[in-house]
Design a protein around this motif. Structure first.
Motif, PDB file in Angstrom:
ATOM      1  N   LEU A 212       0.832  -1.196   0.000  1.00  0.00           N
ATOM      2  CA  LEU A 212       0.000   0.000   0.000  1.00  0.00           C
ATOM      3  C   LEU A 212       0.868   1.248   0.000  1.00  0.00           C
ATOM      4  O   LEU A 212       0.589   2.218  -0.717  1.00  0.00           O
ATOM      5  N   GLU A 235      -9.945 -10.788   2.393  1.00  0.00           N
ATOM      6  CA  GLU A 235      -8.820  -9.873   2.575  1.00  0.00           C
ATOM      7  C   GLU A 235      -8.260  -9.375   1.244  1.00  0.00           C
ATOM      8  O   GLU A 235      -7.767  -8.253   1.147  1.00  0.00           O
ATOM      9  N   ALA A 238     -10.321  -6.559   0.266  1.00  0.00           N
ATOM     10  CA  ALA A 238     -10.222  -5.478   1.253  1.00  0.00           C
ATOM     11  C   ALA A 238      -9.077  -4.525   0.933  1.00  0.00           C
ATOM     12  O   ALA A 238      -9.142  -3.332   1.272  1.00  0.00           O
ATOM     13  N   PHE A 239      -8.047  -5.020   0.278  1.00  0.00           N
ATOM     14  CA  PHE A 239      -6.902  -4.163  -0.057  1.00  0.00           C
ATOM     15  C   PHE A 239      -7.351  -2.948  -0.857  1.00  0.00           C
ATOM     16  O   PHE A 239      -6.920  -1.826  -0.603  1.00  0.00           O
ATOM     17  N   HIS A 242      -9.085  -0.138   1.194  1.00  0.00           N
ATOM     18  CA  HIS A 242      -8.362   0.469   2.317  1.00  0.00           C
ATOM     19  C   HIS A 242      -8.635   1.981   2.340  1.00  0.00           C
ATOM     20  O   HIS A 242      -8.643   2.632   1.280  1.00  0.00           O
ATOM     21  N   GLU A 246      -8.956   4.678  -0.760  1.00  0.00           N
ATOM     22  CA  GLU A 246     -10.253   5.274  -1.072  1.00  0.00           C
ATOM     23  C   GLU A 246     -10.217   6.788  -0.962  1.00  0.00           C
ATOM     24  O   GLU A 246     -10.890   7.492  -1.718  1.00  0.00           O
TER      25      GLU A 246
END
Length: 285
Positions: A212, A235, A238-239, A242, A246
């Motif tokens: 990230l 998951e 979900a990355f 984050h 966003e």
């Protein structure tokens, strides 16, 4: 009993129909090979270029709603397991597969005397054209391949004409932070619409995982994603949701290109180019 004249008219009609068949470049049924596909990308090439009665079966993913370009067209054909046994039972003239399709399956089919035509992954739009010609030659319909290539050339020309003058840096990101590198089909596709693939700046050739922090530090102008779902079912998804991503890359800074248009090269690229051009217009200030 039909008259001599009626018989002659039917005979003339049959001859005319046969002449038209050859004039359009269609192979006579006796010469048309029967094929089975054990790879999603060769599925798509096959259903586009072959006659339906040439297709004995397609890969297990041919009807996948997320990855298959045309699951409805694929629905008319038999689904294969992807293993050698059911392919051998069909006795195809040719088996079409990807270069990275399970090696043990490909080797077993070859050992049993079947012809296996292997397709490399397309890394550019030029590779897409080569694959269309390769499949066109296999199914004995090269004229259909050239027709698809003409459509692709027209889509490329249209995309370049509509491209922005300012070349924006785009990073293609998917599950768990997988980033598309600089040497692949994504780069060729983005270049066609006047965009740069920022993934190459991370030192990735074909692609790889990026943290990230690395993505935020790279500061691409836009992200390229496969959907706008705001629900993280696991998951991996979900990355992309984050808060840091966003906040920096809201929907107005994300180009959306469905996975079914990017899973393979081939005829999907015409729709992919049109869709990407429309997405650029959507996010353009």
């Amino acid at each position: 009993m039909p008259s001599y004249r009626a018989k002659r008219e039917r005979l003339c009609a049959a001859v005319a129909a046969a002449f038209l068949l050859f004039a359009n470049g269609a192979a006579p049924a006796a010469d048309a090979p029967r094929l089975a596909s054990i790879n999603l990308c060769t599925d798509q090439l096959l259903v586009t270029l072959a006659d339906p009665d040439q297709i004995l079966g397609l890969s297990p993913f041919a009807r996948d709603p997320f990855r298959s370009w045309d699951k409805n067209k694929a629905a008319q054909f038999r689904l294969l397991s992807g293993e050698a046994e059911d392919v051998l039972a069909l006795k195809p003239d040719v088996v079409v597969a990807g270069r990275f399709t399970k090696r043990a399956t490909r080797e077993l089919l070859k050992d049993k005397g079947l012809k296996v035509a292997e397709f490399d992954p397309a890394r550019s739009l030029d590779d897409v054209k080569k694959q269309l010609r390769q499949m066109g030659a296999l199914v004995k319909h090269p004229e259909r391949a050239e027709s698809e290539i003409a459509k692709l050339d027209a889509a490329i020309a249209h995309a370049r004409a509509a491209a922005r003058r300012t070349s924006l840096r785009v990073l293609s990101v998917s599950r768990r932070g997988w980033v598309s590198g600089g040497d692949n089909l994504t780069t060729s596709l983005l270049s066609a619409v006047g965009l740069q693939n920022a993934g190459g700046e991370l030192g990735l050739k074909a692609g790889g995982f990026a943290s990230l922090e690395a993505i935020i530090t790279l500061k691409p102008d836009l992200l390229l994603v496969t959907d706008t779902t705001d629900f993280a079912e696991d998951e991996g998804r979900a990355f992309l949701l984050h808060p840091a991503l966003e906040k920096t890359y809201p929907p107005s800074k994300r180009l959306v290109l469905p996975e079914r248009l990017m899973a393979c090269g081939g005829p999907t690229m015409v729709e992919a180019l049109d869709h990407l051009s429309a997405e650029i217009n959507r996010v353009a200030p």
